[in-house]
Structures are given as C-alpha cells and as structure tokens.
Design an enzyme around this catalytic site. Sequence first.
Site, PDB file in Angstrom:
ATOM      1  N   TYR A 154       9.387 -12.276  -2.183  1.00  0.00           N
ATOM      2  CA  TYR A 154       8.673 -11.488  -1.171  1.00  0.00           C
ATOM      3  C   TYR A 154       9.579 -11.083  -0.003  1.00  0.00           C
ATOM      4  CZ  TYR A 154       4.987 -10.561   2.373  1.00  0.00           C
ATOM      5  OH  TYR A 154       4.175 -10.014   3.339  1.00  0.00           O
ATOM      6  N   PRO A 190      -6.929 -12.065   2.239  1.00  0.00           N
ATOM      7  CA  PRO A 190      -6.853 -12.564   0.859  1.00  0.00           C
ATOM      8  C   PRO A 190      -5.424 -12.937   0.447  1.00  0.00           C
ATOM      9  CG  PRO A 190      -8.328 -10.682   0.967  1.00  0.00           C
ATOM     10  CD  PRO A 190      -7.711 -10.808   2.336  1.00  0.00           C
TER      11      PRO A 190
HETATM   12  N1  LIG Z   1      -1.452 -11.600   5.652  1.00  0.00           N
HETATM   13  C1  LIG Z   1      -0.280 -11.898   6.223  1.00  0.00           C
HETATM   14  O1  LIG Z   1      -0.059 -13.031   6.713  1.00  0.00           O
HETATM   15  C2  LIG Z   1       0.809 -10.848   6.306  1.00  0.00           C
HETATM   16  C3  LIG Z   1       1.913 -11.112   7.127  1.00  0.00           C
HETATM   17  C4  LIG Z   1       2.922 -10.179   7.226  1.00  0.00           C
HETATM   18  C5  LIG Z   1       2.832  -9.001   6.511  1.00  0.00           C
HETATM   19  N2  LIG Z   1       1.768  -8.772   5.700  1.00  0.00           N
HETATM   20  C6  LIG Z   1       1.735  -7.494   4.970  1.00  0.00           C
HETATM   21  O2  LIG Z   1       0.606  -6.757   5.403  1.00  0.00           O
HETATM   22  C7  LIG Z   1       0.199  -5.881   4.352  1.00  0.00           C
HETATM   23  C8  LIG Z   1      -1.296  -6.088   4.113  1.00  0.00           C
HETATM   24  O3  LIG Z   1      -1.480  -7.418   3.624  1.00  0.00           O
HETATM   25  P1  LIG Z   1      -2.835  -8.218   3.776  1.00  0.00           P
HETATM   26  O4  LIG Z   1      -2.505  -9.515   4.343  1.00  0.00           O
HETATM   27  O5  LIG Z   1      -3.841  -7.374   4.411  1.00  0.00           O
HETATM   28  O6  LIG Z   1      -3.142  -8.485   2.237  1.00  0.00           O
HETATM   29  P2  LIG Z   1      -4.350  -8.111   1.290  1.00  0.00           P
HETATM   30  O7  LIG Z   1      -5.647  -8.341   1.959  1.00  0.00           O
HETATM   31  O8  LIG Z   1      -4.053  -8.792   0.004  1.00  0.00           O
HETATM   32  O9  LIG Z   1      -4.185  -6.519   1.125  1.00  0.00           O
HETATM   33  C9  LIG Z   1      -3.238  -5.950   0.281  1.00  0.00           C
HETATM   34  C10 LIG Z   1      -3.671  -4.528   0.016  1.00  0.00           C
HETATM   35  O10 LIG Z   1      -2.694  -3.894  -0.807  1.00  0.00           O
HETATM   36  C11 LIG Z   1      -3.371  -3.218  -1.854  1.00  0.00           C
HETATM   37  N3  LIG Z   1      -2.476  -3.085  -3.002  1.00  0.00           N
HETATM   38  C12 LIG Z   1      -1.843  -4.068  -3.679  1.00  0.00           C
HETATM   39  N4  LIG Z   1      -1.144  -3.541  -4.697  1.00  0.00           N
HETATM   40  C13 LIG Z   1      -1.330  -2.195  -4.651  1.00  0.00           C
HETATM   41  C14 LIG Z   1      -0.882  -1.111  -5.430  1.00  0.00           C
HETATM   42  N5  LIG Z   1      -0.062  -1.289  -6.477  1.00  0.00           N
HETATM   43  N6  LIG Z   1      -1.270   0.127  -5.086  1.00  0.00           N
HETATM   44  C15 LIG Z   1      -2.105   0.337  -4.034  1.00  0.00           C
HETATM   45  N7  LIG Z   1      -2.568  -0.647  -3.268  1.00  0.00           N
HETATM   46  C16 LIG Z   1      -2.181  -1.897  -3.570  1.00  0.00           C
HETATM   47  C17 LIG Z   1      -4.593  -4.086  -2.126  1.00  0.00           C
HETATM   48  O11 LIG Z   1      -5.644  -3.351  -2.738  1.00  0.00           O
HETATM   49  P3  LIG Z   1      -5.936  -3.268  -4.296  1.00  0.00           P
HETATM   50  O12 LIG Z   1      -5.742  -4.628  -4.872  1.00  0.00           O
HETATM   51  O13 LIG Z   1      -7.356  -2.772  -4.330  1.00  0.00           O
HETATM   52  O14 LIG Z   1      -4.971  -2.264  -4.837  1.00  0.00           O
HETATM   53  C18 LIG Z   1      -4.993  -4.437  -0.709  1.00  0.00           C
HETATM   54  O15 LIG Z   1      -5.753  -3.383  -0.147  1.00  0.00           O
HETATM   55  C19 LIG Z   1       1.056  -6.235   3.132  1.00  0.00           C
HETATM   56  O16 LIG Z   1       2.119  -5.319   3.061  1.00  0.00           O
HETATM   57  C20 LIG Z   1       1.583  -7.614   3.471  1.00  0.00           C
HETATM   58  O17 LIG Z   1       2.788  -7.894   2.804  1.00  0.00           O
HETATM   59  C21 LIG Z   1       0.736  -9.658   5.583  1.00  0.00           C
END
Ligand SMILES: NC(=O)c1ccc[n+]([C@@H]2O[C@H](COP(=O)([O-])OP(=O)(O)OC[C@H]3O[C@@H](n4cnc5c(N)ncnc54)[C@H](OP(=O)(O)O)[C@@H]3O)[C@@H](O)[C@H]2O)c1
Length: 254
Positions: A154, A190
């Site tokens: 990651y 999630p």
């Molecule tokens: N949560 C944290 O602690 C955290 C910290 C730092 C950065 N981030 C970053 O923030 C962003 C959002 O993460 P989150 O925490 O909100 O996670 P999340 O709730 O798992 O959301 C991930 C999103 O990405 C979509 N996705 C995954 N694969 C995809 C694909 N191939 N095409 C289109 N959409 C896709 C998912 O929707 P579908 O499955 O419906 O496609 C979902 O809407 C990510 O880039 C993550 O790496 C998160």
Amino acid sequence: MSTAAIQKNLPWKTVWITGASTGIGREIALLLARAGLTVAASARRADMLTGLHPNIHAYPLDVTDGAAVAQTVAKIEHELAPIDLAIMAAGVYQPISADQIDPAVFSSLMGVNYQGVVNALASLLPVMRVRGRGHVAWIASVAGYRGLPKAAAYGPTKAALINLAECLKPELQRQGITVSVVNPGFVATPMTKDNDFPMPFLMQPNEAASRTIAGLAKGKFEVAFPTRFVAILKFARCLPYGLYFWIISKAILK
Ligand SMILES: NC(=O)c1ccc[n+]([C@@H]2O[C@H](COP(=O)([O-])OP(=O)(O)OC[C@H]3O[C@@H](n4cnc5c(N)ncnc54)[C@H](OP(=O)(O)O)[C@@H]3O)[C@@H](O)[C@H]2O)c1
C-alpha cells in the site's frame, strides 16, 4: 472552519469524485451536494451511488479501466457541466508481511490507487487545459511519507501519488490547473475497520471530508490531517535511517 462556513465559500460548481460509494469519498460527495454543488459520483458498486442526494449523479466506473474512465469524463461533461474539480479517492488497502510478497496484490493495489489516478488525469487534463482552468486532487496518505511495517503493497502506491503531484504541480499551475494531494491519517471507514492494531488520532469520515474540502477551497497543494499526527510523521520523515528503523522496531514491531 465550520462545515457551514466551508459550504458558503466554495469556488466550484461541478465536481467529480471517484471512490464515492463509501468512506471519505462518500462524505465528500454528501458535503458538496448539501452545499448545492453538482456532484458526479463514481465507484464500481452502482447501487451504492444512487439515492444519496438529489445533487449526486451516479457514474459507476472501475478506475483501472482507462477506456471507461475516458468515456465517463466525456459523459459527465456532456450531461452535467464542465468538471471544475476532480477528487480521486478510489483506493484499496491490504496489509502484508515481508513473507507474503505476492506480485498480484502489489499490481492490484498499484492499478487502483496509482494507475486509477493517472487514467483520470489522462482524460481530465486535456479538457481543463483547453479551458485554462480546473482543479485536480487525489487522496494519497501519510503512509506515503515513509516506509511502514505491513504497508509494503500500500505505502508505495501512496508515495507514488505524492511524488506524482510534486511532478505535475509546477507545469500545470502555468496552464491554470491547480494540483492538490490529500494526505489523511487514520480515518474510520470500511478500509480500516478490520485493522487489528491501535490507530492513533483516528478521525471520522465526515471530519476528514470537511478538512479535505476546506484545504482544497484554499487551493492548498497538500491537505494533511490530523495536524498532530502529521507533525509527528513529518518529523519522522527527517530522521536518519538508523534512528528511524530503531524507533520502528521498538515502537511498532516490538
Ligand atoms: N481510511 C483511512 O484511514 C485512509 C487514510 C489515508 C488515506 N486513505 C485513502 O482515502 C481513500 C478513500 O478511502 P476510504 O478510507 O474512504 O476507504 P473505503 O471506504 O474503502 O472507500 C474506497 C472507495 O474506493 C472505491 N474503489 C475501490 N476500488 C475501485 C475501483 N477499481 N474503481 C473505482 N472505485 C474503486 C470503493 O468503491 P467500490 O468498491 O464500490 O468500487 C470505495 O468507494 C483511499 O484512496 C484510501 O487509500 C484512507
């Protein structure tokens, strides 16, 4: 800044968000829709994009499919309006140990997290360049600042996204296009729900969305939060390798 104050001062009318079905992307879509903006929301699960808000329009998409991304950008611009701001939040996460190096996992994470953003830029930048304006932002992570245990698949995708933003910003600025990279710490979504370790300074997704939009509205290059966690990690980024690895092995690997 309060959410109400943020909502009054937004410089965009039409916004495209990937990863809008859950987590941070979904909260950003809702915040902007409630502020009266037109939101095009993308993710693979179409059913999770409908009925969110009257201002949110579903454009289901897999960001790894370059042709589908190009068609979607053209469709949004034709059906809604020119995209003023694109926020690429689609991402996937999988913790792995050093004895689990599976090229398919690395390729899959890089495909969504990094190539997904590049696919979007390939379609967005030409139309924004013609207009001489636009704002592109993507969500990287504080995990991209420095290598962390279990983040071998990651972390490099997020480091690549930070580097990508640094590479593109000066040139695109001259063309009237703003580049921003968003680096959150831990957010309760999630993606992190199965983490079996303590997550310091864990933030709720609506707070992460507000912080993101407040930073982007100011045109910031980097939007990073929570402040104290970011300060600690930025300090760690400056440490010499010997000291950094000593702290990691004492504090994290134990
Ligand atoms: N949560 C944290 O602690 C955290 C910290 C730092 C950065 N981030 C970053 O923030 C962003 C959002 O993460 P989150 O925490 O909100 O996670 P999340 O709730 O798992 O959301 C991930 C999103 O990405 C979509 N996705 C995954 N694969 C995809 C694909 N191939 N095409 C289109 N959409 C896709 C998912 O929707 P579908 O499955 O419906 O496609 C979902 O809407 C990510 O880039 C993550 O790496 C998160």
